[in-house]
Scaffold this active site. Structure first.
Site, mmCIF file in Angstrom:
data_model
loop_
_atom_site.group_PDB
_atom_site.id
_atom_site.type_symbol
_atom_site.label_atom_id
_atom_site.label_comp_id
_atom_site.label_asym_id
_atom_site.label_seq_id
_atom_site.Cartn_x
_atom_site.Cartn_y
_atom_site.Cartn_z
ATOM 1 N N ASP A 164 -1.911 7.220 5.814
ATOM 2 C CA ASP A 164 -2.966 6.017 5.665
ATOM 3 C C ASP A 164 -3.444 5.381 6.596
ATOM 4 O OD1 ASP A 164 -4.644 4.208 4.307
ATOM 5 O OD2 ASP A 164 -3.235 3.502 2.654
ATOM 6 N N LYS B 36 -13.126 -1.159 6.129
ATOM 7 C CA LYS B 36 -12.332 -2.077 7.498
ATOM 8 C C LYS B 36 -12.601 -2.138 8.856
ATOM 9 C CE LYS B 36 -8.208 -2.124 4.533
ATOM 10 N NZ LYS B 36 -8.859 -2.982 3.208
ATOM 11 N N TRP C 7 1.157 -1.481 0.356
ATOM 12 C CA TRP C 7 -0.139 0.135 -0.072
ATOM 13 C C TRP C 7 0.674 1.262 -0.135
ATOM 14 C CZ3 TRP C 7 -4.708 -1.195 -1.419
ATOM 15 C CH2 TRP C 7 -5.150 -1.851 -1.893
#
Length: 361
Positions: A172, A196, A102
């Site tokens: 993030d 999530k 990511w």
């Protein structure tokens, strides 16, 4: 019905209480004669949902007054580009800590927008750890330093964050937001997809300091400027109204559980059960992440060979477990233990792991 043991990496588990509450209000929201999905986002009903969601985020995450809470669309993937478009000014570089898949995606997008620099990388360790703070070197001309707080694929997590001084720290936090207390004042901007820990997919949270939101360049499209959404209180365009509503219910659920500090302890207890099963297996299960970088959201592990791992997935699915297959890019096994995953689910997984080892060890 029998609920699955849901260890999906995202979209992920949502608290059963939240789903039942949404079900009750799905057709007729608060006596309005229509669903929240059918309402105008300019209605009093929806404006209240919008405001309450932002207020709950502030309360639960202890967000200071000099930050905006934005409810946007496009996921973290849009933020990979929106961030440098807004903050990467001429003569500056976007500094990134490279910790896995990511972080790599964020780096790739930054390169499209402007100059970037890698402030630290754990590629030599196959991204199975996060860097020590003394390994992170922030360039003098950095516009910001970006970190990925939790890498879902590798199963690594920052347990402390660097002090970047006057350089804005960006994170993030898609896979661990509201899983533990965080000092928001250390950050210039935090972003996270909701799917999530905050609810269903469709809404993206951005927590941005006032001065950074005010500096959005007028040379980029309005929809991609932070100041556009800050001024409109996240109602500049039609929002993902049902996802925001669901997020509000999840935040209320978190508050009812005692808040983030209580969830932090619960999450450590949950993942502790699974890590104990790994560490106590005598090498039958092998944890992927370095011990000091282990995530409390994504537990990654391997077995002696892929055939055994495939058998583990097959037999676990037959027992009601979902989502234990590792990411397609790296293989192996992974249990994602986000806030809504119950302690009972983790207890059941730890027991299954022990029984599987007894039969196949």
């Amino acid at each position: 019905m029998t609920r699955a043991y849901n260890f999906n990496a995202g979209p992920a588990a949502i608290p059963l209480e939240v789903l039942q509450q949404a079900q009750e209000q799905f057709v007729d929201y608060q006596g309005a004669g229509m669903s929240i999905m059918e309402m105008s986002h300019r209605s009093t009903f929806y404006e209240q949902v919008n405001n309450e969601t932002q207020d709950l985020m502030r309360e639960l995450f202890q967000i200071p007054e000099n930050y905006h809470v934005l409810l946007l669309q496009g996921g973290a993937s849009t933020q990979f580009a929106m961030l440098p478009m807004n903050l990467l000014t001429p003569g500056k570089v976007g500094a990134y800590v490279q910790t896995g898949a990511w972080a790599d995606k964020a780096i790739k997008e930054a390169k499209v927008i402007g100059e970037m620099a890698v402030a630290a990388s754990t590629a030599s360790d196959s991204f199975m750890r996060v860097p020590r703070l003394d390994e992170i070197v922030v360039p003098e001309n950095a516009a910001y330093l970006h970190v990925t707080s939790n890498e879902t694929i590798g199963g690594t997590q920052f347990h402390e964050f660097p002090d970047t001084g006057s350089v804005p720290l960006i994170s993030d936090m898609s896979s661990d937001i509201l899983s533990r207390p965080v000092d928001i004042g250390k950050f210039g901007l935090i972003y996270a997809g909701a799917q999530k820990n905050l609810g269903p997919s469709g809404v993206t949270v951005v927590i941005i300091r006032d001065d950074l939101a005010a500096d959005s360049p007028k040379s980029i499209p309005a929809m991609l400027r932070y100041d556009t959404h800050a001024k409109a209180k996240s109602l500049y365009n039609t929002p993902p109204s049902f996802s925001v509503f669901m997020m509000k219910l999840v935040l209320q659920w978190i508050k009812g559980k005692g808040g983030v500090a209580q969830l932090d302890q619960l999450n450590r207890d949950k993942t502790g059960l699974i890590y104990d099963a790994i560490d106590g297996s005598g090498g039958f299960y092998k944890g992927c992440a370095h011990t000091d970088s282990r995530s409390i959201m994504n537990v990654t592990f391997r077995m002696a060979n892929e055939e055994l791992e495939k058998l583990f997935v097959k037999q676990s699915e037959a027992e009601g477990f979902v989502g234990l297959k590792g990411h397609r890019d790296v293989g192996g096994l992974r249990a994602s233990t986000y806030n809504a995953v119950t302690l009972e689910s983790c207890q059941a997984l730890a027991q299954f792991m022990k029984e599987f080892q007894q039969k196949n060890g």
